[in-house]
Design a protein around this motif. Sequence first.
Motif, PDB file in Angstrom:
ATOM      1  N   PHE A  49     -40.986  17.650  -5.776  1.00  0.00           N
ATOM      2  CA  PHE A  49     -40.759  17.179  -4.304  1.00  0.00           C
ATOM      3  C   PHE A  49     -39.613  17.801  -3.647  1.00  0.00           C
ATOM      4  N   ASN A  52     -38.123  23.564  -2.865  1.00  0.00           N
ATOM      5  CA  ASN A  52     -38.492  24.332  -4.010  1.00  0.00           C
ATOM      6  C   ASN A  52     -39.396  23.907  -5.038  1.00  0.00           C
ATOM      7  N   SER A  53     -40.485  23.115  -4.334  1.00  0.00           N
ATOM      8  CA  SER A  53     -41.519  22.370  -5.322  1.00  0.00           C
ATOM      9  C   SER A  53     -42.748  23.644  -5.291  1.00  0.00           C
ATOM     10  N   ILE A  54     -43.359  23.461  -6.373  1.00  0.00           N
ATOM     11  CA  ILE A  54     -44.559  24.563  -6.458  1.00  0.00           C
ATOM     12  C   ILE A  54     -45.710  23.735  -5.902  1.00  0.00           C
ATOM     13  N   LEU A  55     -45.666  22.589  -5.964  1.00  0.00           N
ATOM     14  CA  LEU A  55     -47.045  21.821  -5.473  1.00  0.00           C
ATOM     15  C   LEU A  55     -46.867  21.583  -4.087  1.00  0.00           C
ATOM     16  N   ASP A  56     -48.004  21.900  -3.318  1.00  0.00           N
ATOM     17  CA  ASP A  56     -48.090  21.476  -1.968  1.00  0.00           C
ATOM     18  C   ASP A  56     -48.368  19.916  -1.832  1.00  0.00           C
TER      19      ASP A  56
ATOM     20  N   MET B   1     -43.975  29.185  -5.654  1.00  0.00           N
ATOM     21  CA  MET B   1     -43.055  28.651  -4.416  1.00  0.00           C
ATOM     22  C   MET B   1     -43.586  29.396  -3.091  1.00  0.00           C
ATOM     23  N   LYS B 101     -50.000  25.541   0.100  1.00  0.00           N
ATOM     24  CA  LYS B 101     -48.901  26.235  -0.213  1.00  0.00           C
ATOM     25  C   LYS B 101     -47.488  25.614  -0.296  1.00  0.00           C
ATOM     26  N   GLY B 102     -47.441  24.231   0.404  1.00  0.00           N
ATOM     27  CA  GLY B 102     -46.203  23.252   0.684  1.00  0.00           C
ATOM     28  C   GLY B 102     -45.748  23.487   1.909  1.00  0.00           C
TER      29      GLY B 102
END
Lengths: 115, 188
Positions: A49, A52-56, B1, B101-102
């Motif tokens: 979270f 810089n998170s890779i997760l969306d 990222m 993609k965040g």
Amino acid sequence: MMILNFLRKILEGMKMNRNEILGLVIRIVDDYFELQDIKEKGNEETVLFGKNSILDSMGLVTVIIDIESRFAEEDIEISLTSEKAMSRRQSPFRTISTLAAFIEEQTTTNGGNNE
Amino acid sequence: MAEELHLRAFEYEDLELINRWHNDEEINSMTGGAKRYVSSEYDKKWLEDKMLNNSTNIYCAICTKNKNKIIGFISLNTIDYINRKAYWGGLLIGDKEERNKGYATNATYLMLKYGFEELGLNKITGHWLEDNKVSIILGKMMGFKQEGKLKDEVYKNGRFNNVIIMSLFNDDFKFLKENFGGNEDEQK
């Protein structure tokens, strides 16, 4: 193998230790990466979270719900989306490591077994 | 990222995409408003209104920093400068290739930061369809806390839907900033 160890622990009525929880969270995150064709591997420092998170957003929620489900399947009640979790000054969702620590805390509080 | 984002004001060149997104079935199903068919002429006026009357309702295009390409938009509505509060107007990542993609959480953070740190707001309140679990969980992660529930508030997808009301206060945003943005101010 990690999942089997996890299940064996449950069947033995033993609490999971931090490393085992960590392993399970990494496994769930890796499963999500694989499903989404993301060429990454989770580790303790993986940011869940934050900018810089890779997760969306969908990924993060999916991982959280998956973790809750895996524990629920074994009648271990954890609530990662509770007011308690969400209202912490230091978010437990920052990294895999902080999330594992929070889960360990919850399993300890809840007895960590099938009671 | 994900690539870094920035927010900017709407431009006329955004009209075609915005009109396409306003008419998108999938997007419509997740928003709180009723489904409508929107003409490009209507959206031209809508866009001009957002471009020219932007003191109490602030709409921003969400753009990727390198390409400056609009991928969606975000808003703060009914801004009350006396009581220092506003409504979360919502967010839309219209470009389907740019989803997952965040960008949604990053754009939300940027808009909240703008609201609290530039506009001096004390409270931002949002309404979410109860079925929209992902958005509600994310809202809570960002620090929003539930203040109430409106039963059968919205008729959508063939039935009445409950709406969850959640608010975020400036004090809680400071915690979000620590968790989400890290030491961004020190990095400038």
